[in-house]
Design an enzyme around this catalytic site. Structure first.
Site, mmCIF file in Angstrom:
data_model
loop_
_atom_site.group_PDB
_atom_site.id
_atom_site.type_symbol
_atom_site.label_atom_id
_atom_site.label_comp_id
_atom_site.label_asym_id
_atom_site.label_seq_id
_atom_site.Cartn_x
_atom_site.Cartn_y
_atom_site.Cartn_z
ATOM 1 C CE1 TYR A 2 3.040 -4.226 51.527
ATOM 2 C CE2 TYR A 2 2.538 -3.679 49.238
ATOM 3 C CZ TYR A 2 2.567 -3.327 50.581
ATOM 4 O OH TYR A 2 2.120 -2.096 50.969
ATOM 5 C CG ASP B 135 3.524 -17.256 46.853
ATOM 6 O OD1 ASP B 135 2.878 -16.244 47.209
ATOM 7 O OD2 ASP B 135 4.603 -17.189 46.237
ATOM 8 C CB SER C 88 -3.051 -2.771 37.877
ATOM 9 O OG SER C 88 -2.305 -1.594 37.851
ATOM 10 C CE1 TYR D 186 1.302 -5.551 36.854
ATOM 11 C CE2 TYR D 186 0.830 -3.222 36.561
ATOM 12 C CZ TYR D 186 0.697 -4.386 37.287
ATOM 13 O OH TYR D 186 -0.039 -4.381 38.429
ATOM 14 C CE LYS E 266 -1.803 -7.306 37.434
ATOM 15 N NZ LYS E 266 -2.118 -7.856 38.721
ATOM 16 C CG ASP F 170 6.132 8.075 36.255
ATOM 17 O OD1 ASP F 170 5.532 6.983 36.422
ATOM 18 O OD2 ASP F 170 7.135 8.407 36.908
HETATM 19 N N1 UFG Z 1 8.973 7.672 42.074
HETATM 20 C C1 UFG Z 1 10.133 8.400 42.257
HETATM 21 N N2 UFG Z 1 11.257 7.718 42.602
HETATM 22 C C2 UFG Z 1 11.285 6.361 42.792
HETATM 23 C C3 UFG Z 1 10.088 5.633 42.618
HETATM 24 C C4 UFG Z 1 8.952 6.324 42.245
HETATM 25 O O1 UFG Z 1 10.145 9.626 42.086
HETATM 26 O O2 UFG Z 1 12.362 5.813 43.090
HETATM 27 C C5 UFG Z 1 7.740 8.399 41.708
HETATM 28 C C6 UFG Z 1 7.196 7.975 40.354
HETATM 29 O O3 UFG Z 1 7.787 8.729 39.319
HETATM 30 C C7 UFG Z 1 5.705 8.265 40.540
HETATM 31 C C8 UFG Z 1 5.457 7.987 42.020
HETATM 32 O O4 UFG Z 1 6.747 8.072 42.633
HETATM 33 O O5 UFG Z 1 5.458 9.611 40.288
HETATM 34 C C9 UFG Z 1 4.872 6.617 42.281
HETATM 35 O O6 UFG Z 1 5.653 5.657 41.602
HETATM 36 P P1 UFG Z 1 5.549 4.087 41.869
HETATM 37 O O7 UFG Z 1 6.613 3.445 41.043
HETATM 38 O O8 UFG Z 1 5.555 3.828 43.333
HETATM 39 O O9 UFG Z 1 4.095 3.732 41.364
HETATM 40 P P2 UFG Z 1 3.389 3.983 39.957
HETATM 41 O O10 UFG Z 1 2.392 5.074 40.145
HETATM 42 O O11 UFG Z 1 4.352 4.140 38.858
HETATM 43 O O12 UFG Z 1 2.694 2.580 39.723
HETATM 44 C C10 UFG Z 1 1.939 1.923 40.734
HETATM 45 C C11 UFG Z 1 2.150 0.432 40.630
HETATM 46 C C12 UFG Z 1 1.582 -0.080 39.349
HETATM 47 C C13 UFG Z 1 0.156 0.353 39.202
HETATM 48 C C14 UFG Z 1 0.032 1.835 39.376
HETATM 49 C C15 UFG Z 1 -1.420 2.193 39.371
HETATM 50 O O13 UFG Z 1 3.534 0.124 40.708
HETATM 51 O O14 UFG Z 1 1.620 -1.480 39.366
HETATM 52 O O15 UFG Z 1 0.601 2.238 40.603
HETATM 53 O O16 UFG Z 1 -1.653 3.492 39.780
HETATM 54 F F1 UFG Z 1 -0.291 0.029 37.989
#
Ligand code: UFG
Length: 331
Positions: A11, A31, A121, A145, A149, A289
């Site tokens: 992606y 890849d 990250s 993870y 990194k 989170d």
């Molecule tokens: N969230 C939901 N429901 C979902 C998915 C996510 O409520 O189904 C919320 C999460 O709780 C969080 C926000 O949306 O509050 C963002 O979540 P993501 O899973 O999209 O992303 P993260 O912030 O957890 O993590 C991402 C990348 C990581 C990276 C990080 C760095 O996935 O690899 O950002 O900021 F390390």
């Protein structure tokens, strides 16, 4: 320059490939297609289908063909990135992320490639002690993870000292969006990140979005994140490579938009732009989170003259919807 982009069918990788091709670089993609897609490949880029765990194949790829006469640089985006999975299957992340990167660095040392851009990250920081996070923030990853990194950043530091391989480690915040010109259309498989999950709900591939927690001390109770458009990230990769080549110096940079959006703000934008209802329910907090994460990208501006240009929430959602609305199952 001749650039080998490992993970270039993924992606983010495919957006970086497009950017490097647009800059006039000669690009080869390596890849294993474990999450990358043939659909994300461009005919202008040579493609090697193999894994970074197969050292002889990797070494042969790094040697290049008689056409390329070797590579000047590697861009490495071939790590696994599912935070939750890394806590359940650390072995998989040790092997691919850490051992795989050691293979890449060894192949670079063996073939005399001197520059590497690495997708790191914000997960290297762990729970924020202050925001926005700058590069001086303590490093204390919460997930395996994030640990992989950080470990890779440390190993790259040693190869810089011992082997003269200069690197740019780019710590992405929440990578999101699709190519603003619509040239990349591969959907991520089994996504867990917020925006693709919202999009899959919008097109009927999922019943509803589960929002993890609405009792955080934020403006609407949901978590704040710094969403950064993949086109902006890609521009930073090209600029970072220029920088390390010209200055013969490694660097670590935080890449974000410097603004934060809550989960509900993202959802509101998606409902407005897609015109779909996107049902949602609240559940408990997801473990690990942080309530809010935003980047300071001041250093990226000072060193590279880089700042986010396409990373407002509506541009991110609109560019993602352009891809999903053509591909998803209609409700
Ligand atoms: N969230 C939901 N429901 C979902 C998915 C996510 O409520 O189904 C919320 C999460 O709780 C969080 C926000 O949306 O509050 C963002 O979540 P993501 O899973 O999209 O992303 P993260 O912030 O957890 O993590 C991402 C990348 C990581 C990276 C990080 C760095 O996935 O690899 O950002 O900021 F390390």
């Amino acid at each position: 320059m001749n650039v080998l982009i490992i993970g270039g069918a993924g992606y983010i990788g495919s957006h970086v490939v497009r950017e490097f091709l647009d800059h006039g670089h000669n690009v080869t993609v390596f890849d294993d297609l474990s999450s990358g897609l043939r659909e994300n490949l461009f005919p202008e880029a040579t493609f090697f289908h193999n894994t970074i765990l197969e050292y002889p194949a990797l070494l042969a790829a790094c040697r290049g063909t008689s056409d390329t006469n070797g590579f000047d640089a590697v861009v490495h985006l071939a790590a696994f990135k599912a935070v939750g999975e890394s806590m359940l299957q650390p072995e998989k992340y040790s092997l691919n992320n850490i051992s795989g990167t050691i293979n890449i660095l060894n192949a670079m040392a063996d073939t005399g490639i001197k520059y590497m851009v690495f997708s790191s990250s914000a997960a290297v920081f762990g729970q924020p002690q202050y925001i926005p996070l700058d590069e001086k923030h303590p490093l204390d990853p919460e997930s395996y993870y994030g640990f992989t990194k950080l470990e890779i950043e440390r190993i790259m530091g040693w190869y810089d000292n011992l082997k003269g391989i200069r690197f740019a480690s780019l710590r992405y915040f929440n990578a999101a969006g699709y190519d603003a010109r619509g040239r990349i259309t591969g959907l991520e498989q089994n996504p867990t990140n917020l925006i693709p999950v919202i999009m899959e709900t919008a097109v009927g591939m999922r019943k509803e979005l589960t929002i993890f927690g609405n009792d955080y001390d934020t403006r609407d109770g949901t978590c704040v994140r710094d969403y950064i458009h993949v086109n902006d990230l890609s521009v930073a990769h090209a600029a970072a490579l220029d920088y390390i080549c010209k200055n013969n110096k490694s660097l670590k940079l935080n890449l974000g938009s410097e603004t934060g959006a809550t989960v509900l703000e993202i959802l509101e934008s998606a409902r407005r732009i897609t015109g779909r209802p996107i049902p949602s329910i609240f559940s408990g907090r997801r473990s690990g989170d942080p309530k809010a994460l935003t980047a300071s990208s001041k250093l990226a501006w000072e060193l590279l003259g880089w700042k986010a240009e396409l990373s407002d929430v509506d541009t991110i959602i609109r560019s993602t919807w352009e891809v999903y609305k053509r591909k998803g199952i209609k409700v």
